[in-house]
Write a protein that holds these residues in place. Sequence first.
Motif, PDB file in Angstrom:
ATOM      1  N   PHE A  34       0.849  -1.182   0.000  1.00 12.00           N
ATOM      2  CA  PHE A  34       0.000   0.000   0.000  1.00 12.00           C
ATOM      3  C   PHE A  34       0.887   1.234   0.000  1.00 12.00           C
ATOM      4  CE2 PHE A  34       0.954  -1.090   4.338  1.00 12.00           C
ATOM      5  CZ  PHE A  34       1.200   0.129   4.967  1.00 12.00           C
ATOM      6  N   ARG A  35       0.391   2.301  -0.616  1.00 10.61           N
ATOM      7  CA  ARG A  35       1.128   3.571  -0.612  1.00 10.61           C
ATOM      8  C   ARG A  35       0.649   4.466   0.511  1.00 10.61           C
ATOM      9  NH1 ARG A  35       0.684   8.525  -2.998  1.00 10.61           N
ATOM     10  NH2 ARG A  35      -1.264   7.922  -4.012  1.00 10.61           N
ATOM     11  N   THR A  36      -0.661   4.520   0.722  1.00  9.12           N
ATOM     12  CA  THR A  36      -1.237   5.246   1.850  1.00  9.12           C
ATOM     13  C   THR A  36      -1.980   4.241   2.720  1.00  9.12           C
ATOM     14  OG1 THR A  36      -3.228   5.774   0.576  1.00  9.12           O
ATOM     15  CG2 THR A  36      -1.447   7.398   0.571  1.00  9.12           C
ATOM     16  N   ALA A  37      -1.960   4.464   4.013  1.00  5.23           N
ATOM     17  CA  ALA A  37      -2.421   3.453   4.962  1.00  5.23           C
ATOM     18  C   ALA A  37      -3.930   3.330   5.065  1.00  5.23           C
ATOM     19  CB  ALA A  37      -1.851   3.754   6.347  1.00  5.23           C
ATOM     20  N   ALA A  38      -4.695   4.275   4.497  1.00 10.61           N
ATOM     21  CA  ALA A  38      -6.152   4.237   4.635  1.00 10.61           C
ATOM     22  C   ALA A  38      -6.704   2.911   4.139  1.00 10.61           C
ATOM     23  CB  ALA A  38      -6.782   5.387   3.853  1.00 10.61           C
ATOM     24  N   GLY A  39      -7.350   2.177   5.033  1.00  8.09           N
ATOM     25  CA  GLY A  39      -7.970   0.911   4.657  1.00  8.09           C
ATOM     26  C   GLY A  39      -7.164  -0.314   5.000  1.00  8.09           C
ATOM     27  N   VAL A  40      -5.840  -0.178   5.147  1.00  7.18           N
ATOM     28  CA  VAL A  40      -5.026  -1.373   5.371  1.00  7.18           C
ATOM     29  C   VAL A  40      -5.257  -1.954   6.761  1.00  7.18           C
ATOM     30  CG1 VAL A  40      -2.948  -0.228   6.272  1.00  7.18           C
ATOM     31  CG2 VAL A  40      -2.735  -2.346   4.958  1.00  7.18           C
ATOM     32  N   ARG A  55       4.326  -1.081   3.283  1.00 10.95           N
ATOM     33  CA  ARG A  55       4.208   0.198   2.581  1.00 10.95           C
ATOM     34  C   ARG A  55       5.168   0.217   1.398  1.00 10.95           C
ATOM     35  NH1 ARG A  55       2.164   5.064   4.254  1.00 10.95           N
ATOM     36  NH2 ARG A  55       2.024   4.304   6.405  1.00 10.95           N
ATOM     37  N   LEU A  56       4.665   0.648   0.241  1.00  8.71           N
ATOM     38  CA  LEU A  56       5.503   0.694  -0.958  1.00  8.71           C
ATOM     39  C   LEU A  56       4.987   1.739  -1.927  1.00  8.71           C
ATOM     40  CD1 LEU A  56       7.755  -0.461  -2.808  1.00  8.71           C
ATOM     41  CD2 LEU A  56       6.036  -2.058  -3.712  1.00  8.71           C
ATOM     42  N   ASP A  60       9.747   3.936  -6.212  1.00  5.59           N
ATOM     43  CA  ASP A  60      10.973   3.812  -5.426  1.00  5.59           C
ATOM     44  C   ASP A  60      11.656   2.489  -5.769  1.00  5.59           C
ATOM     45  OD1 ASP A  60      12.983   3.609  -3.545  1.00  5.59           O
ATOM     46  OD2 ASP A  60      11.632   3.392  -1.828  1.00  5.59           O
ATOM     47  N   PRO A  61      12.676   2.489  -6.611  1.00  2.00           N
ATOM     48  CA  PRO A  61      13.301   1.232  -7.053  1.00  2.00           C
ATOM     49  C   PRO A  61      13.863   0.407  -5.898  1.00  2.00           C
ATOM     50  CG  PRO A  61      14.001   3.053  -8.451  1.00  2.00           C
ATOM     51  CD  PRO A  61      13.276   3.657  -7.290  1.00  2.00           C
ATOM     52  N   ALA A  62      14.576   1.038  -4.980  1.00  2.00           N
ATOM     53  CA  ALA A  62      15.155   0.298  -3.867  1.00  2.00           C
ATOM     54  C   ALA A  62      14.067  -0.272  -2.973  1.00  2.00           C
ATOM     55  CB  ALA A  62      16.092   1.203  -3.054  1.00  2.00           C
ATOM     56  N   GLY A  63      12.994   0.497  -2.771  1.00  2.00           N
ATOM     57  CA  GLY A  63      11.890   0.023  -1.951  1.00  2.00           C
ATOM     58  C   GLY A  63      11.223  -1.204  -2.540  1.00  2.00           C
ATOM     59  N   ILE A  64      11.118  -1.257  -3.864  1.00  2.00           N
ATOM     60  CA  ILE A  64      10.512  -2.420  -4.528  1.00  2.00           C
ATOM     61  C   ILE A  64      11.297  -3.679  -4.197  1.00  2.00           C
ATOM     62  CG2 ILE A  64      10.140  -3.522  -6.765  1.00  2.00           C
ATOM     63  CD1 ILE A  64       9.403  -0.761  -7.877  1.00  2.00           C
ATOM     64  N   VAL A  65      12.599  -3.636  -4.363  1.00  2.00           N
ATOM     65  CA  VAL A  65      13.436  -4.815  -4.119  1.00  2.00           C
ATOM     66  C   VAL A  65      13.321  -5.248  -2.665  1.00  2.00           C
ATOM     67  CG1 VAL A  65      15.801  -5.681  -4.089  1.00  2.00           C
ATOM     68  CG2 VAL A  65      15.026  -4.240  -5.984  1.00  2.00           C
ATOM     69  N   THR A  66      13.368  -4.295  -1.742  1.00  2.00           N
ATOM     70  CA  THR A  66      13.287  -4.628  -0.315  1.00  2.00           C
ATOM     71  C   THR A  66      11.962  -5.311   0.021  1.00  2.00           C
ATOM     72  OG1 THR A  66      14.749  -2.805   0.303  1.00  2.00           O
ATOM     73  CG2 THR A  66      13.296  -3.672   2.021  1.00  2.00           C
ATOM     74  N   VAL A  67      10.855  -4.737  -0.460  1.00  2.00           N
ATOM     75  CA  VAL A  67       9.537  -5.287  -0.139  1.00  2.00           C
ATOM     76  C   VAL A  67       9.347  -6.666  -0.765  1.00  2.00           C
ATOM     77  CG1 VAL A  67       7.062  -4.984  -0.559  1.00  2.00           C
ATOM     78  CG2 VAL A  67       8.423  -3.072   0.301  1.00  2.00           C
TER      79      VAL A  67
END
Length: 296
Positions: A34-40, A55-56, A60-67
């Motif tokens: 999710f990008r924004t927490a509303a609903g999660v 959260r993703l 964000d390329p580095a964030g994709i790999v980490t998640v």
Amino acid sequence: MTSRNWLITGVTSGFGRHLSEQLLSRGDRVAGTFRTAAGVDEISASWPDTFHPARLDVTDPAGIVTVVDRAFAALGRIDVVVSNAGYGLMGAAEELSDEQIVHQIATNLTGSIRFIRATLPHLRRQGGGRILQLSSVGGQAAWPGGSLYHATKWGIEGFADALAGEVAPFGIGVTIVEPGGARTNFRYGGSVLAERIEAYDATPAAHIRRILTERTTQGIGDPARMAAAMIDSADREPAPRRLVLGSDAYQGIETALAARLADIRAQRESAAATDAPLPGTATGGVAELRTAPTRL
């Protein structure tokens, strides 16, 4: 039914939300971004043991790999990857800002490509899996007022089409999902409208602006049924290359493909006339069309 593990982007609304709730309700496990927490929090509260949120922002390329790495580590194996995150940027091409163009491409196209690429080493190592890439009727047909949105969807379809041939030897199937208008928040809430240029008010590009500002229409597609069809497609062997959802999507795609094919067939002879002559012939072109080998 054997439970499955899924990795889905954009789970707090639209198709991502419907997919997650249906899968979790039947006992599957979902790693959802999710990008924004509303609903999660609602999903987490209902399925605390089988829902793994992260959260993703797919820009964000580095964030994709980490998640992605963490999702595979948490679930051990992921059977189905759903690249769903995206939004619509609407307006005539001239109305769009450079920043809007860059962000639309970074989200819908580059973000989807990076997300899928991050999953491929894991899918190969585990011996297969399924990838569902969300596209749209707008990935096969195009209308004024949606040029950049269409550019991203046509682009991701080309990527996924080629990818399917690359990863098939590893037991990985790829399906491009092409929904029509659905009763989600995509139209009113999930779309961005460019700043208006008055000169376009009387042009075809203004139609989408009227739809988004007047808010008097809604899609005919049932998002719950569409999500169920996506889930069912994961059981089909071989993987369907395209999954068309909605009668409007079928009609729009069929009409667009028929028109494109008619345009191309009308140029059969003129296209062949530009071929280089074969050895031993004076001229190339139509005379060689039936005997010339395929050349890239």
